[in-house]
Write a protein that holds these residues in place. Structure first.
Motif, PDB file in Angstrom:
ATOM      1  N   SER A 108       1.325 -11.344   7.074  1.00 33.97           N
ATOM      2  CA  SER A 108       0.564 -12.506   7.544  1.00 33.97           C
ATOM      3  C   SER A 108      -0.479 -12.987   6.536  1.00 33.97           C
ATOM      4  N   ASN A 109      -0.870 -12.122   5.597  1.00 38.31           N
ATOM      5  CA  ASN A 109      -1.861 -12.535   4.603  1.00 38.31           C
ATOM      6  C   ASN A 109      -1.223 -13.257   3.410  1.00 38.31           C
ATOM      7  N   GLY A 110       0.101 -13.504   3.499  1.00 43.68           N
ATOM      8  CA  GLY A 110       0.787 -14.247   2.449  1.00 43.68           C
ATOM      9  C   GLY A 110       1.419 -13.386   1.373  1.00 43.68           C
ATOM     10  N   THR A 111       1.231 -12.076   1.432  1.00 38.02           N
ATOM     11  CA  THR A 111       1.838 -11.192   0.439  1.00 38.02           C
ATOM     12  C   THR A 111       3.208 -10.740   0.933  1.00 38.02           C
ATOM     13  N   SER A 112       3.954 -10.197   0.015  1.00 38.51           N
ATOM     14  CA  SER A 112       5.272  -9.680   0.364  1.00 38.51           C
ATOM     15  C   SER A 112       5.560  -8.432  -0.453  1.00 38.51           C
ATOM     16  N   THR A 113       6.512  -7.678   0.012  1.00 36.59           N
ATOM     17  CA  THR A 113       6.933  -6.473  -0.693  1.00 36.59           C
ATOM     18  C   THR A 113       8.416  -6.250  -0.419  1.00 36.59           C
TER      19      THR A 113
END
Length: 104
Positions: free
Chosen positions: A62-67
């Motif tokens: 939700s904070n815009g990061t991805s992994t």
């Protein structure tokens, strides 16, 4: 090429035939074959998921990061396959042999 429905029917017939040939009769054995087929159905769905979505997926937060993370279907597929083999082994059966009409 054999349809999944025809393949499932052939696997069931082969396993029931193997039970019959080894003298294992009774509803408990047929029930275990049905358990095997339920696992087979699940394995096929997991394989479809892996084919469609891949082994590694991107997870978005939700904070815009991805992994990148491994698909949970991979681990489930491997565990389920091992259980299927154990069930066959405990029944003294071989892996089902299905001959594709194209191979004849």
């Amino acid at each position: 090429m054999v349809s999944k429905t025809d393949l499932r029917t052939a696997i069931q017939a082969d396993l029931l035939d193997q039970l019959d040939r080894t003298g294992k009769v009774g509803h408990q054995y047929k029930d275990l074959v049905n358990d095997y087929l339920t696992m087979w159905d699940t394995k096929e769905k997991l394989a479809e998921d892996l084919e469609e979505n891949g082994v590694v997926r991107t997870r978005y937060y939700s904070n815009g990061t991805s992994t990148l993370e491994n698909s949970k279907s991979t681990e489930q597929f491997l565990k389920l396959n091992a259980q299927m083999l154990k069930l066959l082994e405990s029944l003294g059966l071989n892996e089902p042999q299905v001959i594709d009409d194209d191979e004849m």
